[in-house]
Design a protein around this motif. Structure first.
Motif, mmCIF file in Angstrom:
data_model
loop_
_atom_site.group_PDB
_atom_site.id
_atom_site.type_symbol
_atom_site.label_atom_id
_atom_site.label_comp_id
_atom_site.label_asym_id
_atom_site.label_seq_id
_atom_site.Cartn_x
_atom_site.Cartn_y
_atom_site.Cartn_z
ATOM 1 N N GLN A 6 0.826 -1.203 0.000
ATOM 2 C CA GLN A 6 0.000 0.000 0.000
ATOM 3 C C GLN A 6 0.864 1.258 0.000
ATOM 4 N N GLY A 7 1.949 1.231 0.762
ATOM 5 C CA GLY A 7 2.844 2.377 0.802
ATOM 6 C C GLY A 7 3.495 2.637 -0.540
ATOM 7 N N LEU A 8 3.890 1.561 -1.223
ATOM 8 C CA LEU A 8 4.497 1.727 -2.539
ATOM 9 C C LEU A 8 3.502 2.283 -3.548
ATOM 10 N N GLU A 9 2.274 1.780 -3.498
ATOM 11 C CA GLU A 9 1.251 2.283 -4.417
ATOM 12 C C GLU A 9 1.063 3.784 -4.242
ATOM 13 N N ALA A 10 1.010 4.229 -2.985
ATOM 14 C CA ALA A 10 0.836 5.658 -2.716
ATOM 15 C C ALA A 10 2.052 6.450 -3.197
ATOM 16 N N LEU A 11 3.249 5.908 -2.976
ATOM 17 C CA LEU A 11 4.472 6.596 -3.404
ATOM 18 C C LEU A 11 4.516 6.737 -4.919
ATOM 19 N N LEU A 12 4.221 5.656 -5.633
ATOM 20 C CA LEU A 12 4.303 5.681 -7.083
ATOM 21 C C LEU A 12 3.236 6.584 -7.704
ATOM 22 N N GLU A 13 2.075 6.651 -7.051
ATOM 23 C CA GLU A 13 1.000 7.509 -7.561
ATOM 24 C C GLU A 13 1.317 8.988 -7.369
ATOM 25 N N SER A 14 2.072 9.314 -6.338
ATOM 26 C CA SER A 14 2.325 10.720 -6.004
ATOM 27 C C SER A 14 3.664 11.245 -6.510
ATOM 28 N N THR A 15 4.459 10.389 -7.164
ATOM 29 C CA THR A 15 5.773 10.809 -7.663
ATOM 30 C C THR A 15 5.960 10.307 -9.095
ATOM 31 N N SER A 16 7.101 10.642 -9.670
ATOM 32 C CA SER A 16 7.446 10.164 -11.017
ATOM 33 C C SER A 16 8.380 8.953 -10.948
#
Length: 515
Positions: free
Chosen positions: A120-130
């Motif tokens: 879940q943390g990775l999904e949020a990171l990838l969605e909010s960054t490039s």
């Protein structure tokens, strides 16, 4: 950041230096493919990610030195262009969290604190960054390292990104050699007996580092790297895991003379008997010709497949003695003359010393090689100790010498497990039958094997020329005395009346004559 490049250049361990340069090249390739702003670094405060941090610093420093504005960027620390993230979990050691934040401030990391599960943390990171690729401190042998490569796409069902594993092929000793020789800071828990860090609830000091005074040695002094994770999980579960995972062995017999049937191989039976009596399950025996490539290939295969490997032969002074050279090749290092062994050999032979004698001082380089000392009758250290590299022991091929030095190997093997989970020996029951018809016992044997499961091993072995007229021997083996007795009783009850000639316990030779 040029300081870390200078530290790499000063490393005295050539093998670790080569691994540093290789890892730096991997990060440089990732920068070239994705750019700093599309890379992320997973930093959890552990030893492996600490190593990776400085590998990244070295790669970024080289990247900036090659760019026109490199000098200006180096002043502010180019790592600020890369996303660095960690999972701030209340279950983690506060020392780890404190070290993570302190390191972030020290090296100007763009540190993002993530919460919740890793996915879940990775999904949020990838969605909010490039971010398109993530640099990870994964090493072979880690639970999540199965089938991973240096560049490895994320698994099916996970958000898409490239996993980059620059230190994938580093060993535990490589990690500590780099950190200590380079004088780099690491989490203080590693100086308090911890060798692998997880949550507070499932991480304990490694009992292999317990000293006589009740204190613990630092992590870099772990004597057997197979026990790196011995402090993880609860103690009750740990015993079970180690007893299952740390009991497989492979044996490699080296010598053209064995393959040409010029010499009888007595080492195989001796080693298999001794290992089994000590609780090790011998899974494979190979006889290999005198060839560096062939020996190295077999060592590499067995070392990866089994917990311990023993070689016999090829450690002497002549041209056909090439096992130690092969061992070095299998362990990704080189062979060189050890100064301490050279001193001992020169002292032993004095003016009679020759280059052939000194050949026996040549052993694999690096921190993964250790000597298993052997004392002479006078109590002095032998000039010919045994050599261990990683999980491979190199023994002499002359049976009398091998058997003379075996107690030292046995003690070293025992010491590797006593602190965590001593291996229980195998026990057996042998039933000697007055029949040579294996079909008569096939079904009962199969039924007993199925009923008592994998903890009991059953086998049938035809024999001839027995004074007691026996033609068939059944063997039941287990480490569990109660399971062994129950299986033996079931098998005995299934035999036809009058078929059983004798019942023996812990017989070490199935063809023993009944006279």
């Amino acid at each position: 950041m040029a300081d870390v490049l200078e530290a790499v250049a000063r490393l005295t361990d050539d093998r670790v230096k080569a691994k540093c340069k290789s890892a730096i090249s991997v990060v440089e390739r990732a920068i070239a493919l994705y750019g700093l702003s599309s890379l992320a670094f997973s930093f959890n405060g552990g030893k492996d990610s600490t190593v990776l941090l400085h590998i990244i610093r070295a790669a970024v420093a080289r990247h900036e030195q090659a760019s026109p504005s490199g000098a200006a960027q180096a002043k502010v620390g180019g790592l600020s262009d890369m996303v660095t993230f960690f999972f701030d979990n209340p279950a983690d050691f506060r020392e780890v969290v404190a070290f993570t934040y302190a390191t972030g401030a020290e090296y100007n990391l763009q540190l993002k604190s993530l919460h919740g599960g890793f996915r879940q943390g990775l999904e949020a990171l990838l969605e909010s960054t490039s971010v398109k690729a993530i640099l990870l401190g994964t090493r072979k042998g880690d639970p999540n390292a199965v089938d991973q490569e240096t560049f490895c796409p994320s698994s099916a069902g996970w958000p898409p990104f490239m996993r980059v594993n620059p230190v994938l092929h580093w060993t535990y000793h490589d990690v500590w050699t780099f950190l200590r020789e380079a004088g780099l800071p690491y989490c203080s828990l590693y100086d308090q007996g911890y060798t692998s860090l997880g949550a507070v609830s499932n991480t304990h000091r490694n009992s292999a580092l317990l000293k006589e005074d009740g204190s613990y040695a630092p992590a870099y002094m772990l004597p057997d790297t197979r026990l790196e994770r011995a402090g993880r999980s609860d103690p009750a579960r740990h015993v079970t895991v180690l007893s299952d995972a740390c009991e497989t062995a492979g044996v490699i017999i080296v010598g053209d003379e064995i393959l040409a049937a010029k010499v009888e191989d007595v080492n195989t039976r001796f080693l298999c008997k001794e290992l089994r009596a000590a609780g090790w399950r011998v899974c494979k025996v190979a006889v290999v010709r005198d060839d560096v490539k062939a020996i190295a290939a077999e060592i590499k295969t067995m070392s990866a497949a089994f917990n311990v490997v023993l070689t016999a032969g090829g450690v002497g002074p002549t041209v056909d003695d090439m096992t130690l050279e092969a061992l070095a090749e299998a362990c990704d290092t080189h062979i060189s003359r050890n100064p301490e062994l050279e001193r001992r050999i020169r002292a032993y032979f004095r003016s009679d010393v020759t280059n052939a004698h000194l050949k026996m001082a040549e052993i694999p380089e690096g921190s993964e090689t250790s000597l298993i000392e052997f004392r002479t009758g006078s109590g002095a250290l032998s000039p010919f100790p045994l050599v261990r590299c990683r999980n491979v022991y190199a023994l002499p091929g002359i049976p009398s010498l091998l058997q003379e030095k075996w107690p030292e190997v046995k003690a070293d093997l025992r010491a590797s497990h006593e602190a965590s989970s001593p291996l229980a020996p195998f026990h057996s029951v042998v039933l000697r039958l007055r029949t040579d018809d294996e079909t008569a016992i096939a079904d009962p044997l199969k039924a007993v094997a199925q009923r008592h499961g994998p903890n009991v091993s059953c086998g049938s072995y035809p024999v001839t020329g027995q004074a007691d007229g026996v033609g068939l021997v059944l063997s039941v083996e287990s480490k569990d005395a109660a399971a062994l007795e129950a299986a033996a009783k079931d098998l005995e009850a299934a035999l036809e009346p009058g078929m059983l000639s004798a019942k023996l316990s812990d017989s070490d030779f199935l063809g023993a004559n009944g006279a």
